[in-house]
Design an enzyme around this catalytic site. Structure first.
Site, short mmCIF file in Angstrom:
data_model
loop_
_atom_site.label_atom_id
_atom_site.label_comp_id
_atom_site.label_asym_id
_atom_site.label_seq_id
_atom_site.Cartn_x
_atom_site.Cartn_y
_atom_site.Cartn_z
N HIS A 1 10.16 3.29 -9.13
CA HIS A 1 9.19 4.38 -8.99
C HIS A 1 9.82 5.55 -8.27
O HIS A 1 10.95 5.45 -7.79
CB HIS A 1 7.96 3.89 -8.22
CG HIS A 1 8.23 3.62 -6.77
ND1 HIS A 1 8.88 2.48 -6.34
CD2 HIS A 1 7.98 4.34 -5.64
CE1 HIS A 1 9.00 2.51 -5.03
NE2 HIS A 1 8.47 3.64 -4.57
N HIS B 1 8.60 9.50 -5.97
CA HIS B 1 7.52 10.23 -5.30
C HIS B 1 7.78 11.72 -5.36
O HIS B 1 8.91 12.16 -5.49
CB HIS B 1 7.43 9.84 -3.81
CG HIS B 1 7.42 8.40 -3.54
ND1 HIS B 1 6.27 7.65 -3.56
CD2 HIS B 1 8.42 7.53 -3.24
CE1 HIS B 1 6.55 6.40 -3.27
NE2 HIS B 1 7.85 6.29 -3.07
N GLU C 1 10.76 9.79 1.25
CA GLU C 1 10.35 8.49 1.81
C GLU C 1 11.36 8.08 2.87
O GLU C 1 12.54 7.89 2.58
CB GLU C 1 10.29 7.44 0.70
CG GLU C 1 10.09 6.02 1.20
CD GLU C 1 10.00 5.00 0.05
OE1 GLU C 1 9.39 5.33 -0.99
OE2 GLU C 1 10.57 3.90 0.20
N HIS D 1 13.65 4.82 -7.03
CA HIS D 1 14.13 3.69 -6.25
C HIS D 1 13.29 2.44 -6.50
O HIS D 1 12.22 2.51 -7.11
CB HIS D 1 14.12 4.04 -4.75
CG HIS D 1 12.83 4.62 -4.27
ND1 HIS D 1 12.57 5.97 -4.32
CD2 HIS D 1 11.73 4.05 -3.73
CE1 HIS D 1 11.37 6.21 -3.82
NE2 HIS D 1 10.83 5.05 -3.46
N GLU E 1 1.24 4.98 -1.04
CA GLU E 1 1.89 4.03 -1.94
C GLU E 1 1.00 3.74 -3.15
O GLU E 1 1.41 3.09 -4.08
CB GLU E 1 2.20 2.74 -1.17
CG GLU E 1 3.35 1.94 -1.72
CD GLU E 1 4.67 2.71 -1.80
OE1 GLU E 1 5.28 2.71 -2.87
OE2 GLU E 1 5.08 3.32 -0.79
#
Ligand code: MN
Ligand code: MN
Length: 422
Positions: free
Chosen positions: A131, A133, A137, A176, A199
């Site tokens: 996934h 973002h 992170e 990642h 998340e």
């Protein structure tokens, strides 16, 4: 603004008692403050009678007693501020085969605008699926062992195993995965550099494939469409995977012909010497100066000995997000108004202090208090009250504090603390 690496941030446990005198300190502890400003405005039990201060109405003692600083605030507190406290202990878990996660975001913790926190566990072989973002992170391992995989924008891969105390940082958009290792898997706390991130709202490979026409997948990968007939139709998110093999073959398989990334995506904080060590505790600072990839998150891991104080200070560059790992303590935040509010912290709790608001943290337990301070910034910075007053003309300090010469001498010497810092 000062560089913490060159001076003190931890007031020794004994310093307050010495300054007050042991008898006065004991009296203060017994009777509450005998000076200061508990009467104006007239807040605090010190101004009340037992009957007026009773709580005969409905209450749930187990919950109330987790926050004694709310039920019975210090008389120097003045209420009305946004609550700087939340907790993973009270966060709703999403549980799937392979692991779980819970998060503290602006939905439940509105002042936490710069940083959102996630606490996740992956059992042995449990996978947080491939996934990415829209946010960066940052993470710290709190237990066990996890294998991380990622690539940078040139396709250069990093596959590494991380253990308790290790950090990772994935810049926004870099894809990642995470997988629990060994017999026990791993647990970690993530921080996104946006308080509304989480998340439960991420970009996932399974979702994208399920929502792409098969003929596009066929053309994209150069294989017949029917090869994709078994793709998951619902997101995997966390799933129970096969136990991963040794690290080296995974690294070799994932390695890019473009070489390795410019900077490691992990940092072994577990083997880092303290940036600062003093009688009251120690601090480890990890920001872009020693963890270059971490361009939007700066971290300080603080250990306070019993009775130790993280001294009165504020941060001119960023809000502070905190995660409490061991022990118990209190934090008091000072705001305009004036307002001052004290909160209790225990393991799993999260704190938040807006930029430039004064604050201090006291270890009120009998064991070390260990907590993390995070800032949405490429560097750690702060201003301390003691250093400010130590570096201000004497007459000004005398007029503001109304203290004697001996006390002015003590305060003035605080600026020399930097010389004893290793
Ligand atoms: Mn992630
Ligand atoms: Mn702070």
């Amino acid at each position: 603004m000062t560089d913490l690496k060159r001076r003190s941030v931890l007031a020794g446990a004994a310093a307050g008692a010495v300054a007050l005198g042991a008898t006065a300190a004991a009296k203060a502890a017994q009777l509450g403050p005998t000076f200061g400003n508990p009467d104006n405005p007239p807040q605090g039990a010190i101004n009340s009678s037992a009957i007026a201060n009773a709580e005969p109405g409905p209450q749930f003692a187990q919950l109330r007693d987790t926050m004694p600083a709310f039920a019975n605030p210090p008389p120097t507190d003045v209420g009305g501020m946004a609550i700087p406290w939340a907790s993973f202990n009270l966060a709703h878990k999403r549980i799937q085969n392979g692991g779980w996660a819970r998060e503290v975001t602006t939905k439940a913790f509105p002042i936490s605008k710069d940083i959102a926190g996630v606490n996740m566990r992956l059992g042995p072989g449990g996978v947080r699926e491939l996934h990415w973002h829209q946010q960066a992170e940052w993470a710290i391992m709190v237990s066990g062992e996890v294998r991380i995989t990622t690539i940078d924008a040139l396709g250069r891969a990093e596959v590494s195993d991380v253990r308790a105390g290790d950090l990772w940082y994935f810049p926004p958009g870099l894809p990642h995965s995470l997988q629990g290792l060994g017999e026990n898997g791993g647990e970690f706390v993530l921080a996104f550099d946006n308080g509304a991130a989480g998340e439960f709202n991420t970009l996932m490979v399974s979702d994208w494939l399920a929502h792409t026409p098969p003929e596009i997948l066929a053309q994209n990968f150069g294989v017949p469409a029917e090869k994709f007939k078994d793709i998951p139709l619902e997101q995997l998110w966390i799933y129970q995977g096969a136990k991963p093999g040794p690290l080296k073959p995974d690294q070799v398989y994932a390695a890019s012909s473009n070489g390795r990334p410019d900077h490691p995506f992990i940092f072994r904080m577990s083997s880092m010497a303290p940036t600062l060590r003093q009688p009251g505790g120690e601090v480890r600072i990890v920001d872009s100066s020693n963890f270059p990839v971490s361009k939007t998150v700066a971290a300080a891991m603080v250990t306070l000995r019993p009775g130790g104080l993280r001294e009165m200070h504020w941060h001119p560059d960023a809000d502070e997000w905190q995660y409490f790992i061991k022990g118990s303590g209190t934090m008091t935040v000072f705001n305009t108004g004036p307002a001052a509010q004290t909160v209790n912290f225990n393991p799993g709790d999260v704190g938040y202090v807006e930029k430039n608001l004064g604050h201090y943290i006291k270890n009120t337990g009998t064991t070390d208090l260990v907590f993390l301070e995070l800032f949405k910034s490429d560097h750690f910075s702060e201003v301390t009250l003691s250093q400010w007053l130590a570096n201000t003309p004497r007459q000004l300090v005398r007029e503001h504090l109304r203290v004697d010469d001996a006390t002015l001498d003590v305060i003035h010497k605080l600026k020399d603390r930097r010389d004893v810092i290793a």
